[in-house]
Design a protein around this motif. Structure first.
Motif, short mmCIF file in Angstrom:
data_model
loop_
_atom_site.label_atom_id
_atom_site.label_comp_id
_atom_site.label_asym_id
_atom_site.label_seq_id
_atom_site.Cartn_x
_atom_site.Cartn_y
_atom_site.Cartn_z
N UNK A 38 -58.37 -14.68 -24.07
CA UNK A 38 -58.76 -13.51 -24.87
C UNK A 38 -59.81 -12.67 -24.19
N UNK A 39 -60.67 -13.27 -23.37
CA UNK A 39 -61.79 -12.54 -22.78
C UNK A 39 -61.71 -12.43 -21.26
N UNK A 40 -60.81 -13.16 -20.62
CA UNK A 40 -60.73 -13.13 -19.16
C UNK A 40 -59.35 -13.60 -18.74
N UNK A 41 -59.10 -13.53 -17.43
CA UNK A 41 -57.84 -13.97 -16.85
C UNK A 41 -58.15 -14.87 -15.65
N UNK A 42 -57.29 -15.86 -15.43
CA UNK A 42 -57.41 -16.76 -14.30
C UNK A 42 -56.16 -16.63 -13.44
#
Length: 410
Positions: free
Chosen positions: A261-265
């Motif tokens: 929801x707040x970042x991507x990996x």
């Protein structure tokens, strides 16, 4: 026997008619113009008739988009708040006769699934327009769009956001395809219906929940335990399964992106003849890389890599960090598996694990026990040698012989 079969068929048709949901058909280019824009709200469109509409849409369009709500009913269409109807764009296109409305279709989601089998590669989950998803690659004939709702979000606000997403995706794909496209907007279930067939109590089985989450992509398998982000002294834990986004393949490398929801990996792999490697892990915000951790670790093919040492990804913009406490990773090379096994298998599971740190097993423990036993024997022998004493006086042939006096008791 025929009477029983007729009764069961009538019973099934009765429940099928109850399971109805409204359907919107987005047809901006009017490829199926014969559908009435003023349908009878009391008439139920049967699945067979709806299948004919689907087949016609497939034959006259290049791409079909399927927008699916978890639950959808006629009351959702009539709901309003102080800003009016949440379906502002749908209502405008209805007036322009570019959207068609079917108020009651029998089991529309089931019929769509029969015509368009869902697959992992053609299913996307969206929350807002900032979600980075490659909707159209030029090859997909159809794909599903599911909506992700926020916590404590009202139904009206959610539907208003869905209305915006529908037209953003629709015109984005229409522009990329450069051809006619048709979209269907409906729901999986009707929340108003009460299914009395499930009134019999059923014994639920106990489910043992395993720690962590498992993420399966088309090219790799991941297991994370303890994913959290830290901003100063504040710590946020992420226990949900991330959305698998874009995956990129080359002959010697593979990368996959996961969206929280707040970042991507983004995990990047390198392939060698005898083994695979995790090259690096990147932290992204809105598709832009803000942090990276070099890994350069891996395992032989058909083996997984497990580690209890955390992966820490530092955000170079604000100094925050994303941490994965424990993880297990294994990519799959289907071509290699087909060459070895003779057939492909889409059902992947973790193979034997290579651990990143020191650990004990039965073989290591047995070796240590044998080593300590041998060291004990060696230590005893050395100590015995050091305790051996030589004589302090020896016999001299040129001197006076040694005389040992002894007393004999009488």
């Amino acid at each position: 026997m025929s009477t029983l079969a007729i009764f069961l068929l009538l019973l099934q048709s009765t429940f099928a008619e109850r399971d109805t949901a409204p359907v919107f058909i987005l047809d901006h280019d009017k490829v199926i113009p014969h559908i009435s824009n003023e349908p009878n709200p009391f008439k139920i469109l049967q699945s067979s008739d709806f299948s004919k509409i689907i087949n016609e849409a497939v034959s006259r369009s290049k791409v079909v988009i399927l927008f699916i709500e978890e639950s959808f009913c006629f009351e959702d269409i009539s709901v309003k708040d102080k800003h009016g109807t949440p379906f502002y764009r749908l209502s405008q296109k209805l007036k322009e006769k570019r959207v068609k409305f079917l108020p009651a279709v029998a089991q529309p989601y089931k019929t769509l699934k029969n015509s368009f089998p869902p697959e992992r590669t053609n299913e996307f989950y969206l929350s807002d327009s900032s979600t980075k998803v490659k909707f159209y690659n030029g090859r997909s004939k159809y794909f599903y769009i599911y909506f992700k709702d926020y916590l404590n979000e009202t139904r009206v606000n959610a539907l208003r956001r869905h209305d915006l997403l529908i037209f953003e995706v629709y015109f984005l794909v229409r522009q990329a395809a450069a051809n006619h496209i048709v979209a269907f907007y409906t729901g999986k279930t009707n929340p108003i219906l009460v299914d009395k067939m499930n009134s019999m109590p059923m014994k639920t089985q106990k489910v043992i929940r395993q720690p962590g989450i498992t993420i399966s992509t088309s090219g790799a398998l991941f297991r994370f335990i303890g994913v959290y982000s830290t901003v100063g002294t504040r710590r946020s834990t992420f226990s949900e399964i991330p959305i698998v986004g874009e995956e990129t393949w080359t002959k010697r490398s593979f990368s996959t992106r996961m969206e929280y929801t707040e970042f991507e990996l983004e995990f990047s792999f390198k392939f060698r003849e005898d083994r695979w490697l995790i090259d690096y892990v990147s932290l992204l915000e809105y598709g832009e890389e803000v942090g990276r951790t070099e890994m350069r670790v891996g395992a032989p093919w058909e083996w997984s890599y497990i580690c209890s040492e955390p992966i820490v990804l530092v955000n170079m913009r604000d100094g925050s960090a994303v941490t994965i406490s424990q993880y297990q990773i294994q990519p799959f090379n289907d071509d290699r598996q087909i060459a070895r096994n003779g057939s492909g298998n889409d059902t992947h599971c973790f193979g034997p694990a290579v651990n990143c740190g020191p650990y004990f097993n039965a073989h290591i423990l047995a070796g240590l026990m044998v080593t300590f036993f041998c060291m004990g024997i060696l230590t005893y022998g050395v100590m015995t040698m050091y305790n051996c004493h030589s004589n302090d006086r020896y016999d001299d042939q040129h001197g006076k012989p040694l005389v040992i006096a002894a007393e004999v008791g009488g």
